[in-house]
Design a protein around this motif. Structure first.
Motif, PDB file in Angstrom:
ATOM      1  N   ASP A 119     -34.362  67.976 -81.633  1.00 43.73           N
ATOM      2  CA  ASP A 119     -35.072  67.335 -80.530  1.00 43.73           C
ATOM      3  C   ASP A 119     -36.150  66.360 -80.992  1.00 43.73           C
ATOM      4  O   ASP A 119     -36.665  65.584 -80.180  1.00 43.73           O
ATOM      5  CB  ASP A 119     -35.659  68.368 -79.562  1.00 43.73           C
ATOM      6  CG  ASP A 119     -36.326  69.555 -80.225  1.00 43.73           C
ATOM      7  OD1 ASP A 119     -35.927  69.931 -81.335  1.00 43.73           O
ATOM      8  OD2 ASP A 119     -37.252  70.124 -79.619  1.00 43.73           O
ATOM      9  N   ALA A 120     -36.456  66.340 -82.279  1.00 49.62           N
ATOM     10  CA  ALA A 120     -37.410  65.345 -82.795  1.00 49.62           C
ATOM     11  C   ALA A 120     -36.864  63.933 -82.697  1.00 49.62           C
ATOM     12  O   ALA A 120     -37.642  62.969 -82.732  1.00 49.62           O
ATOM     13  CB  ALA A 120     -37.768  65.664 -84.249  1.00 49.62           C
ATOM     14  N   ALA A 130     -46.003  66.549 -83.742  1.00 46.06           N
ATOM     15  CA  ALA A 130     -45.598  65.936 -82.474  1.00 46.06           C
ATOM     16  C   ALA A 130     -44.559  66.787 -81.758  1.00 46.06           C
ATOM     17  O   ALA A 130     -44.575  66.894 -80.522  1.00 46.06           O
ATOM     18  CB  ALA A 130     -45.044  64.537 -82.738  1.00 46.06           C
ATOM     19  N   LEU A 131     -43.675  67.407 -82.514  1.00 43.91           N
ATOM     20  CA  LEU A 131     -42.648  68.260 -81.917  1.00 43.91           C
ATOM     21  C   LEU A 131     -43.285  69.484 -81.265  1.00 43.91           C
ATOM     22  O   LEU A 131     -42.895  69.897 -80.162  1.00 43.91           O
ATOM     23  CB  LEU A 131     -41.636  68.667 -82.986  1.00 43.91           C
ATOM     24  CG  LEU A 131     -40.362  69.370 -82.526  1.00 43.91           C
ATOM     25  CD1 LEU A 131     -39.633  68.550 -81.469  1.00 43.91           C
ATOM     26  CD2 LEU A 131     -39.445  69.620 -83.715  1.00 43.91           C
ATOM     27  N   ALA A 132     -44.286  70.063 -81.934  1.00 39.57           N
ATOM     28  CA  ALA A 132     -44.988  71.208 -81.358  1.00 39.57           C
ATOM     29  C   ALA A 132     -45.690  70.821 -80.058  1.00 39.57           C
ATOM     30  O   ALA A 132     -45.673  71.579 -79.080  1.00 39.57           O
ATOM     31  CB  ALA A 132     -45.999  71.758 -82.361  1.00 39.57           C
ATOM     32  N   MET A 133     -46.280  69.633 -80.040  1.00 44.42           N
ATOM     33  CA  MET A 133     -46.961  69.178 -78.825  1.00 44.42           C
ATOM     34  C   MET A 133     -45.965  68.951 -77.691  1.00 44.42           C
ATOM     35  O   MET A 133     -46.214  69.329 -76.542  1.00 44.42           O
ATOM     36  CB  MET A 133     -47.736  67.892 -79.125  1.00 44.42           C
ATOM     37  CG  MET A 133     -48.923  68.085 -80.047  1.00 44.42           C
ATOM     38  SD  MET A 133     -49.793  66.529 -80.382  1.00 44.42           S
ATOM     39  CE  MET A 133     -50.328  66.077 -78.729  1.00 44.42           C
ATOM     40  N   ALA A 134     -44.840  68.320 -78.008  1.00 46.82           N
ATOM     41  CA  ALA A 134     -43.828  68.054 -76.983  1.00 46.82           C
ATOM     42  C   ALA A 134     -43.268  69.353 -76.415  1.00 46.82           C
ATOM     43  O   ALA A 134     -43.090  69.492 -75.197  1.00 46.82           O
ATOM     44  CB  ALA A 134     -42.713  67.200 -77.570  1.00 46.82           C
ATOM     45  N   GLU A 245     -48.560  75.406 -85.349  1.00 41.42           N
ATOM     46  CA  GLU A 245     -48.154  76.577 -84.587  1.00 41.42           C
ATOM     47  C   GLU A 245     -46.645  76.701 -84.529  1.00 41.42           C
ATOM     48  O   GLU A 245     -45.932  75.691 -84.533  1.00 41.42           O
ATOM     49  CB  GLU A 245     -48.719  76.491 -83.166  1.00 41.42           C
ATOM     50  CG  GLU A 245     -50.244  76.590 -83.134  1.00 41.42           C
ATOM     51  CD  GLU A 245     -50.752  76.585 -81.728  1.00 41.42           C
ATOM     52  OE1 GLU A 245     -49.940  76.588 -80.797  1.00 41.42           O
ATOM     53  OE2 GLU A 245     -51.988  76.576 -81.545  1.00 41.42           O
ATOM     54  N   ARG A 246     -46.140  77.909 -84.405  1.00 39.36           N
ATOM     55  CA  ARG A 246     -44.721  78.171 -84.578  1.00 39.36           C
ATOM     56  C   ARG A 246     -43.892  77.995 -83.311  1.00 39.36           C
ATOM     57  O   ARG A 246     -42.929  78.681 -83.081  1.00 39.36           O
ATOM     58  CB  ARG A 246     -44.522  79.579 -85.134  1.00 39.36           C
ATOM     59  CG  ARG A 246     -44.968  79.699 -86.583  1.00 39.36           C
ATOM     60  CD  ARG A 246     -44.831  81.118 -87.084  1.00 39.36           C
ATOM     61  NE  ARG A 246     -43.458  81.557 -87.100  1.00 39.36           N
ATOM     62  CZ  ARG A 246     -42.629  81.378 -88.127  1.00 39.36           C
ATOM     63  NH1 ARG A 246     -43.014  80.717 -89.184  1.00 39.36           N
ATOM     64  NH2 ARG A 246     -41.393  81.845 -88.072  1.00 39.36           N
ATOM     65  N   PHE A 247     -44.268  77.090 -82.429  1.00 34.51           N
ATOM     66  CA  PHE A 247     -43.354  76.693 -81.350  1.00 34.51           C
ATOM     67  C   PHE A 247     -43.844  75.392 -80.764  1.00 34.51           C
ATOM     68  O   PHE A 247     -44.966  74.965 -81.040  1.00 34.51           O
ATOM     69  CB  PHE A 247     -43.232  77.778 -80.270  1.00 34.51           C
ATOM     70  CG  PHE A 247     -44.464  78.004 -79.449  1.00 34.51           C
ATOM     71  CD1 PHE A 247     -44.648  77.327 -78.261  1.00 34.51           C
ATOM     72  CD2 PHE A 247     -45.451  78.884 -79.869  1.00 34.51           C
ATOM     73  CE1 PHE A 247     -45.780  77.541 -77.494  1.00 34.51           C
ATOM     74  CE2 PHE A 247     -46.577  79.105 -79.101  1.00 34.51           C
ATOM     75  CZ  PHE A 247     -46.737  78.435 -77.925  1.00 34.51           C
TER      76      PHE A 247
END
Length: 247
Positions: A119-120, A130-134, A245-247
């Motif tokens: 999904d990145a 950025a992926l964690a934020m999204a 963070e892990r999600f």
């Protein structure tokens, strides 16, 4: 044989996982490594009464799968549809209780193979931060009935298949995955030979980009193609320090 599957979207109306279930479970029985590459379940589009009920069902399904195949090492990679914080917490508990289950939020590397959800590719800033934020902005609320109906119309017209192919050209997607992994300090030039990913729902097999073969198995969604991907693994799992963070 080792396998990668993703985008089953279980518990959603659009999923036809049940049509592939026998094959998947049969492959698991003979597998050494089995990677669940994200969006295995779908909390927003669930047909169960609540998201909480869907989390319970997902954990029960995964726990049964892992307990029934103790000789197989399972690796669960999160996707954008199954990164619900409560599910992640329970996934962590399930991992602690089962030595043959592991999970990663972003990507997994075994020797010359890298596995990720993917999904990145649709982010401007292709990094784990950025992926964690999204993903953190995903609310995973149960979609109302009328939206299910709209999506079913798209499936019946096969519009989702056409749009998916147009929006996810192979060269562009491979290039974006290259960018993402490079940003996360993966040595693509010398050490990686195969990348396995999901998310786009567009099958890709042995597509070569800058000397690396990219593979995508599609999705178990009506009107789309789906394939289990045999993994070419040649090394041990390397520890990953994601520093977020892990999600």
């Amino acid at each position: 044989m080792d396998w990668f599957v993703s985008d089953l979207h279980m518990f959603s109306r659009r999923s036809i996982y049940h049509e592939h279930e026998d094959e998947i479970l049969a492959r698991v029985q003979d597998a050494r490594v089995f990677v669940l590459g994200g969006d295995i379940v779908d909390f927003s589009w669930t047909t169960l009464p609540t998201v909480e009920a869907t989390i319970d069902a997902a954990i029960d399904w995964l726990a049964t799968l892992v307990a029934s195949n103790r000789n197989c090492q399972f690796h669960y990679l999160l996707g954008n549809h199954d990164c619900h914080s409560v599910f992640v917490d329970r996934l962590g508990d399930l991992t602690e209780a089962n030595e043959n289950l592991h999970w990663e939020p972003y990507f997994l590397r075994i020797g010359s193979a890298v596995m990720l959800h993917g999904d990145a590719v649709h982010l401007k800033d292709r990094t784990n931060v950025a992926l964690a934020m999204a993903r953190g902005q995903q609310h995973h609320r149960k979609q109302p009935a009328y939206r299910h109906g709209i999506y079913q119309l798209a499936i019946h017209s096969k519009l989702h298949a056409v749009v998916g192919k147009l929006a996810n050209p192979r060269k562009v997607i491979a290039g974006r995955i290259w960018d993402y992994l490079s940003n996360e300090q993966v040595d693509l030039d010398n050490a990686v030979r195969n990348v396995y990913f999901g998310h786009t729902h567009v099958p890709m097999n042995d597509y070569e980009y800058r000397g690396i073969n990219f593979h995508n198995g599609g999705a178990t969604i009506a009107g789309l193609k789906f394939n289990m991907l045999p993994l070419q693994l040649d090394g041990k799992i390397e520890p990953i320090d994601h520093n977020v963070e892990r999600f």
